[in-house]
Scaffold this motif. Structure first.
Motif, PDB file in Angstrom:
ATOM      1  N   PHE B  35      -7.581 -13.092  -7.253  1.00  0.00           N
ATOM      2  CA  PHE B  35      -6.723 -13.580  -6.455  1.00  0.00           C
ATOM      3  C   PHE B  35      -5.092 -12.867  -6.398  1.00  0.00           C
ATOM      4  CE2 PHE B  35      -9.989 -17.089  -6.216  1.00  0.00           C
ATOM      5  CZ  PHE B  35     -10.599 -16.391  -5.229  1.00  0.00           C
ATOM      6  N   ASN B  36      -4.678 -13.002  -7.758  1.00  0.00           N
ATOM      7  CA  ASN B  36      -3.456 -12.340  -8.112  1.00  0.00           C
ATOM      8  C   ASN B  36      -3.287 -10.974  -7.586  1.00  0.00           C
ATOM      9  OD1 ASN B  36      -1.390 -14.362  -8.987  1.00  0.00           O
ATOM     10  ND2 ASN B  36      -2.529 -14.442 -10.915  1.00  0.00           N
ATOM     11  N   CYS B  37      -4.404 -10.272  -7.797  1.00  0.00           N
ATOM     12  CA  CYS B  37      -4.367  -8.867  -7.417  1.00  0.00           C
ATOM     13  C   CYS B  37      -4.282  -8.764  -6.216  1.00  0.00           C
ATOM     14  CB  CYS B  37      -5.521  -8.015  -7.934  1.00  0.00           C
ATOM     15  SG  CYS B  37      -5.574  -7.542  -9.568  1.00  0.00           S
ATOM     16  N   ILE B  38      -4.864  -9.563  -5.385  1.00  0.00           N
ATOM     17  CA  ILE B  38      -4.819  -9.580  -4.012  1.00  0.00           C
ATOM     18  C   ILE B  38      -3.454  -9.885  -3.257  1.00  0.00           C
ATOM     19  CG2 ILE B  38      -5.792 -10.585  -1.587  1.00  0.00           C
ATOM     20  CD1 ILE B  38      -8.575 -10.894  -3.252  1.00  0.00           C
ATOM     21  N   ASN B  39      -3.065 -10.921  -4.015  1.00  0.00           N
ATOM     22  CA  ASN B  39      -1.550 -11.403  -3.469  1.00  0.00           C
ATOM     23  C   ASN B  39      -0.330 -10.280  -3.804  1.00  0.00           C
ATOM     24  OD1 ASN B  39      -2.250 -13.680  -2.233  1.00  0.00           O
ATOM     25  ND2 ASN B  39      -1.790 -14.868  -4.076  1.00  0.00           N
ATOM     26  N   GLY B  40      -0.501  -9.550  -5.056  1.00  0.00           N
ATOM     27  CA  GLY B  40       0.376  -8.571  -5.451  1.00  0.00           C
ATOM     28  C   GLY B  40       0.143  -7.419  -4.388  1.00  0.00           C
ATOM     29  N   GLU B  41      -1.121  -7.024  -3.891  1.00  0.00           N
ATOM     30  CA  GLU B  41      -1.327  -5.767  -3.134  1.00  0.00           C
ATOM     31  C   GLU B  41      -0.969  -5.998  -1.736  1.00  0.00           C
ATOM     32  OE1 GLU B  41      -2.160  -2.435  -4.172  1.00  0.00           O
ATOM     33  OE2 GLU B  41      -1.403  -3.310  -5.811  1.00  0.00           O
ATOM     34  N   VAL B  77      -8.332 -11.910   2.119  1.00  0.00           N
ATOM     35  CA  VAL B  77      -8.206 -10.644   2.239  1.00  0.00           C
ATOM     36  C   VAL B  77      -7.581 -10.643   3.815  1.00  0.00           C
ATOM     37  CG1 VAL B  77      -8.667  -8.383   2.692  1.00  0.00           C
ATOM     38  CG2 VAL B  77      -8.969  -9.070   0.255  1.00  0.00           C
ATOM     39  N   LEU B  78      -8.705 -11.324   4.424  1.00  0.00           N
ATOM     40  CA  LEU B  78      -8.721 -11.535   6.089  1.00  0.00           C
ATOM     41  C   LEU B  78      -7.449 -12.244   6.350  1.00  0.00           C
ATOM     42  CD1 LEU B  78     -12.584 -11.793   6.810  1.00  0.00           C
ATOM     43  CD2 LEU B  78     -11.103  -9.704   7.210  1.00  0.00           C
ATOM     44  N   PHE B 155      -9.666   0.927   2.268  1.00  0.00           N
ATOM     45  CA  PHE B 155      -9.252   0.516   3.512  1.00  0.00           C
ATOM     46  C   PHE B 155      -7.930  -0.587   3.195  1.00  0.00           C
ATOM     47  CE2 PHE B 155      -9.397  -3.787   5.953  1.00  0.00           C
ATOM     48  CZ  PHE B 155      -9.190  -3.138   7.036  1.00  0.00           C
ATOM     49  N   LEU B 156      -7.765  -1.178   2.213  1.00  0.00           N
ATOM     50  CA  LEU B 156      -6.594  -2.008   1.829  1.00  0.00           C
ATOM     51  C   LEU B 156      -5.488  -0.897   1.535  1.00  0.00           C
ATOM     52  CD1 LEU B 156      -8.074  -4.974  -0.111  1.00  0.00           C
ATOM     53  CD2 LEU B 156      -7.657  -4.845   2.292  1.00  0.00           C
ATOM     54  N   VAL B 159      -4.057   0.337   4.889  1.00  0.00           N
ATOM     55  CA  VAL B 159      -3.210  -0.761   5.488  1.00  0.00           C
ATOM     56  C   VAL B 159      -1.988  -0.974   4.805  1.00  0.00           C
ATOM     57  CG1 VAL B 159      -3.332  -3.099   6.036  1.00  0.00           C
ATOM     58  CG2 VAL B 159      -5.371  -1.828   6.348  1.00  0.00           C
ATOM     59  N   LYS B 160      -2.006  -1.063   3.532  1.00  0.00           N
ATOM     60  CA  LYS B 160      -0.772  -1.087   2.739  1.00  0.00           C
ATOM     61  C   LYS B 160       0.209   0.060   3.064  1.00  0.00           C
ATOM     62  CE  LYS B 160       1.142  -1.789  -1.890  1.00  0.00           C
ATOM     63  NZ  LYS B 160       0.700  -1.732  -3.363  1.00  0.00           N
ATOM     64  N   GLU B 161      -0.295   1.303   3.035  1.00  0.00           N
ATOM     65  CA  GLU B 161       0.439   2.327   3.182  1.00  0.00           C
ATOM     66  C   GLU B 161       1.215   2.418   4.838  1.00  0.00           C
ATOM     67  OE1 GLU B 161      -1.715   5.775   2.205  1.00  0.00           O
ATOM     68  OE2 GLU B 161      -1.584   5.333   0.091  1.00  0.00           O
TER      69      GLU B 161
END
Lengths: 125, 324
Positions: B35-41, B77-78, B155-156, B159-161
């Motif tokens: 969850f921390n990784c998801i929040n960080g990314e 993520v969603l 995919f993520l 989206v981030k880029e």
């Protein structure tokens, strides 16, 4: 006097019931052909939905090309192409589902037999 | 080495006795990291970027089956993607739905490979995952969740880029064009395709070789798997000019070696030098049996040294006391 062997066997049976038992018993409710048919039906619904989603995403990513060729597109050929691809994907997926379900059922039946054998042994003790 | 084996046996015994607690702690720790990784990314939804929420979710994950972590991670993520753009969230939901319908509905309890793979990419050690999956899983299909994890990561990443353009499109840019952009950055991603193929082939290779009935199968599996992975990535690098660092690849392979040897040490530590081959028969069969002993250290026996006192009677004690 506690019968140690009986306790061990009962523990093993209960552990099995808790871990894999539920799945195996739910499979063995069906005859082999019924189980495989049900899985194929579920597979058909799943792969149809997936194909629809993937087609939708593909069309989104090629939206500009599709819009620019709306007037010149051969709709018959396009539908045939889509249906043909859907048929191939459906066939391959259902074949995999058939193999998977057949193997799963055979394993479940083997495990079920072993379980009943141990139950009989327990009854005799 | 003996000390390490003793430590391993103690750890195994400890984990065996306190299995419920150990499993809970491992699940909570994994959930916290994920969850921390998801929040960080992709922390686009500020309400989710809270340590308290992550901690609560991690504690809940400790009590529920492993699949809950995968499900919660997907929802997490969603929600972040929805905060960025509903169109991107819709594409994300489609991707997750396809993965579930094609594979995960058959294999409950395997989703953790798909969740851990993006984490390994974020930590720049994706090459480790095929070895973990190949060594730990019972079937070669564990390559599929690794591939799914790869797709989710790219995919993520895409989206981030493109986050700025996806979130700040003008009103005239419809929902459809945003979805179209999101899908386009995924479909033509050659790096993703290369990595997915390399991951799948390496996982299946490692799984297949480690199950062979030959001595040192796990070591051979690592050697062949590492070669396949390196060659695959170098070829992909040359063919598509992906720009993956060669030095980085070697460092990842070394890390994979460390992880693989740890897994071997804990899961399959055999003493091939003491292999025994026996042959016997009954009425129906000939039996060719090969028994390879596990490496273990015999537990040191406690010796109680007795300081024997000569037969002292109660009267003697009283007599001594009176004399004093």
């Amino acid at each position: 006097m506690i019968n140690e062997e009986k306790v061990i066997l009962m523990t093993k049976l209960q552990t099995y019931e808790d871990k894999n038992g539920k799945k195996v018993f739910s499979i063995l409710k069906y005859f082999r052909s019924d189980y495989i048919s049900l899985q194929l039906l579920k597979g058909f619904v799943a792969i149809t939905l997936c194909f629809g989603i993937i087609m939708g995403l593909w069309m989104l990513s090629h939206m500009e090309d599709i819009l620019s060729s709306l007037n010149t597109m051969d709709y018959g050929a396009f539908v045939m192409l889509v249906v043909g691809r859907y048929g191939v994907v459906l066939l391959i997926y259902l074949l995999l589902v058939y193999i998977y379900s057949a193997i799963t059922y055979t394993k479940a039946r083997r495990e079920g037999r072993r379980y009943h054998k141990n139950l009989k042994l327990l009854k005799k003790m | 080495m003996t000390a390490m084996i003793e430590l391993r046996d103690r750890l195994k015994a400890f984990a065996g006795v306190y299995e419920v607690y150990v499993l809970g702690i491992v699940k909570a720790a994994a959930a916290f990291v994920i969850f921390n990784c998801i929040n960080g990314e992709i922390g686009y939804m500020e309400r989710l970027n809270s340590v308290t929420l992550v901690l609560v979710l991690s504690l809940v994950s400790a009590l529920l089956p492993v699949d809950f972590i995968s499900l919660a991670a997907a929802v997490f993520v969603l929600m972040h993607l929805f905060a960025l753009s509903p169109a991107v969230a819709a594409v994300g939901a489609c991707i997750f739905a396809v993965m579930y319908l094609i594979y995960f509905r058959f294999t409950p309890g395997r989703g953790y490979f798909a969740v851990l793979t993006p984490v390994s990419y974020i930590w720049h050690i994706p090459c480790v995952m095929p070895f973990v999956a190949g060594y730990m899983d019972k079937s070669p299909s564990s390559g599929v969740p690794v591939v799914c994890g790869t797709v989710i990561y790219y995919f993520l990443k895409g989206v981030k880029e493109n986050a700025v353009s996806l979130s700040t499109m003008d009103d005239k840019d419809s929902l459809v064009s945003k979805m179209s952009d999101t899908v386009s950055q995924l479909v033509g991603n050659r790096e993703m395709l290369t990595m997915a193929c390399v991951m799948l082939v390496t996982t299946v290779t490692v799984w297949f070789i480690r199950r062979l009935k030959v001595d040192y199968a796990w070591y051979i599996a690592f050697a062949v798997g590492a070669t396949v992975e390196l060659v695959g990535m170098i070829l992909g690098n040359i063919r598509f000019a992906l720009g993956i660092s060669i030095l980085g690849m070697f460092i990842q392979i070394i890390l994979s070696a460390v992880v693989s040897f740890l897994l071997m040490f804990f899961l399959f530590n055999l003493d091939y030098e003491r292999t025994e081959r026996v042959q016997f028969e009954d009425d129906e069969y000939y039996y060719f049996v090969k028994a390879v002993p596990k490496v273990y250290v015999a537990k040191g026996q406690k010796k109680v040294k007795k300081f024997a006192v000569e037969n002292v009677t109660k009267d003697d004690v009283i007599k001594d006391f009176e004399e004093e």
